[in-house]
Design an enzyme around this catalytic site. Structure first.
Site, PDB file in Angstrom:
ATOM      1  N   GLU A  15       0.852  -1.190   0.000  1.00  0.00           N
ATOM      2  CA  GLU A  15       0.000   0.000   0.000  1.00  0.00           C
ATOM      3  C   GLU A  15       0.880   1.229   0.000  1.00  0.00           C
ATOM      4  OE1 GLU A  15      -2.703   0.431   3.284  1.00  0.00           O
ATOM      5  OE2 GLU A  15      -3.568  -1.573   3.039  1.00  0.00           O
ATOM      6  N   GLU A  25     -13.649   5.533  -0.528  1.00  0.00           N
ATOM      7  CA  GLU A  25     -14.521   4.594   0.191  1.00  0.00           C
ATOM      8  C   GLU A  25     -15.331   5.375   1.226  1.00  0.00           C
ATOM      9  OE1 GLU A  25     -12.463   0.563   0.845  1.00  0.00           O
ATOM     10  OE2 GLU A  25     -10.794   1.940   0.490  1.00  0.00           O
ATOM     11  N   LYS A  57     -16.070   3.923   4.848  1.00  0.00           N
ATOM     12  CA  LYS A  57     -14.957   3.340   5.596  1.00  0.00           C
ATOM     13  C   LYS A  57     -15.083   3.740   7.063  1.00  0.00           C
ATOM     14  CE  LYS A  57     -10.137   2.210   5.026  1.00  0.00           C
ATOM     15  NZ  LYS A  57      -8.924   2.382   4.230  1.00  0.00           N
ATOM     16  N   GLU A 117      -9.061   8.980   5.626  1.00  0.00           N
ATOM     17  CA  GLU A 117      -9.060   7.577   5.211  1.00  0.00           C
ATOM     18  C   GLU A 117     -10.008   7.305   4.043  1.00  0.00           C
ATOM     19  OE1 GLU A 117      -7.322   4.990   6.139  1.00  0.00           O
ATOM     20  OE2 GLU A 117      -6.262   5.673   7.921  1.00  0.00           O
TER      21      GLU A 117
END
Length: 342
Positions: free
Chosen positions: A264, A313, A316, A323
Site C-alpha cells: 500500500e 470509500e 470506511k 481515510e
C-alpha cells in the site's frame, strides 16, 4: 528444413515471449481494491476499468467472490487477503485452512492469476491474535502445498512502518524491541519460503505527522538530489528512505535475503494537511516511474508496488476522514486526475 531447427526455434520463441511477459509484469504497479463504499461500480465494471487503464495487478483485502468471479480470465494478477478476523479459525485448524484455500483459491485458480495470499493486515503486537499470525501463515502455506500450489502462490503478511523503532537515517533502521517477538518468526517463515515481506508505506502520514521536520517536496518525489545524507548513500525522497530503513531492519534480524513488496502507498485528495488533487497526481505518477529504479540501498531492483486505492470509500469506518479519500477514480469511473500505469 531441419525439424530439429524448427523445434529449437519454437522453443526459443516461447522462451523469449515468456521472458518479455515476465519482465513487463515485473514493472507493473498495481492498485488496492477496497470495497467500503455504497456507491461503487460493480466488480465486473471495475475489472473492465482495470483493463482499460492497463492495471495488471490488484490487491484484494478479502475473498469477495463477486470480485473473484469478475477477475476470471482477465489475466490480472491477484494479491488475496485473509482478513484478521479469520486468523483464529485458520490458525487453530489445518482443516479450516484447507477449506479456506479450497473455497477461495482452488475454486478460481484455473482462470485466475493468484500471486500472493497476504495473511493478516497490519497485525499489532498488542492484538490478542498476534501470537497466531505465523501459525495461520503456516497452515495456509501447507494448504496450498496439499492443493498442488506450493511455491506457485507465495504466502506473506502486511506490516506497517510502526514496526520500526528507529528509521533515521535509513542505515540505522531497526525493529522495536517489543515487536521482535512478532517480526522474527515472520522473517524466519518468509526466508524459508523465499516469500517477500508486504509493507504498507505512506510518506503522507509521515509528512503529516511531522511536517515541521519533513519537507513536502521530499514526501512527493520532487526534492533535489542529496536532500538527506546517509553516507555512503544519499536520499532524494522519503519513500526510498522509509523502504531502506525496513531493509536495514530486516538485515539486523536475519532477513537480508528478503524482498519487500510495497503493498500500500498513495496520497489522499481530501481530509487532511496538503491533501489535494495536484499532490496526489504528482505523488502517484512520480511513484510509478520511480519504483522501476530501486532504492539507494538496492539500486536497479524494481519495487513491486500497489497504489491505495482504486476508489474513495465513503463508508470506511476508520477515522480520521482522510481515510476515505485515496481513490484514483470517482464512483462514475472517471479519473480524479491523470495517472499513467504505462
Amino acid at each position: 528444413m531441419d525439424l530439429r531447427f524448427l523445434a529449437l526455434a519454437s522453443l526459443t520463441i516461447h522462451f523469449v515471449l515468456f521472458f518479455v511477459n515476465t519482465y513487463n509484469a515485473a514493472g507493473q504497479v498495481g492498485v488496492c481494491y477496497g470495497r467500503y463504499g455504497n456507491n461503487l461500480p460493480s466488480p465486473a465494471e471495475t475489472v473492465e476499468l482495470f483493463k482499460q487503464k492497463n492495471i495488471r495487478r490488484v490487491r484484494l483485502y478479502s475473498p469477495d467472490h463477486d470480485v473473484l468471479t469478475a477477475l476470471r480470465g482477465s489475466g490480472i494478477e491477484v494479491m488475496l487477503g485473509l482478513p484478521n478476523p479469520d486468523l483464529q479459525r485458520v490458525a487453530s485448524s489445518q482443516l479450516e485452512a484447507n477449506t479456506w484455500v479450497q473455497t477461495n483459491v482452488m475454486s478460481y485458480v484455473n482462470d485466475t492469476k493468484f500471486r500472493y495470499i497476504s495473511v493478516g493486515n497490519e497485525v499489532k503486537i498488542s492484538d490478542s491474535y498476534s501470537h497466531i499470525l505465523v501459525p495461520a501463515m503456516e497452515n495456509i502455506d501447507h494448504a496450498l502445498l496439499v492443493a498442488g500450489l506450493g511455491g506457485r502462490i507465495k504466502v506473506s503478511t502486511a506490516v506497517d512502518m510502526g514496526v520500526l523503532g528507529e528509521s533515521y537515517p535509513p542505515s540505522k533502521g531497526s525493529f522495536k524491541r517489543e515487536v521482535k517477538v512478532l517480526m522474527e518468526p515472520i522473517i524466519r517463515f518468509l526466508v524459508n519460503k523465499k516469500s517477500p515481506l508486504h509493507l504498507n508505506l505512506y510518506t503522507y502520514f509521515s509528512y503529516a505527522g511531522d511536517k515541521d521536520r519533513i519537507r513536502l517536496d521530499y514526501a512527493l518525489f520532487t526534492a533535489s538530489p542529496g536532500t538527506v545524507s546517509d553516507p555512503p548513500r544519499s536520499y532524494q525522497n522519503l519513500f526510498d528512505a522509509m523502504l531502506d530503513a525496513v531493509h536495514s531492519a530486516l538485515e539486523r534480524s536475519g532477513g537480508e535475503s528478503l524482498d519487500v513488496v510495497v503493498s500500500e502507498t498513495g496520497w489522499p485528495t481530501e481530509g487532511g494537511v496538503e491533501t489535494n488533487i495536484e499532490n496526489a497526481r504528482v505523488y502517484n505518477n512520480k511513484l510509478i516511474n520511480h519504483v522501476k529504479n530501486g532504492t539507494p540501498k538496492r539500486p536497479g531492483k524494481e519495487i513491486e508496488t500497489y497504489i491505495f486505492a482504486m476508489y474513495d470509500e465513503n463508508v470506511k469506518p476508520t477515522p480520521p476522514d482522510v481515510e476515505k479519500f485515496w481513490g484514483l477514480f470517482h464512483p462514475n469511473k472517471q479519473s480524479k486526475y491523470d495517472v499513467h500505469f504505462g
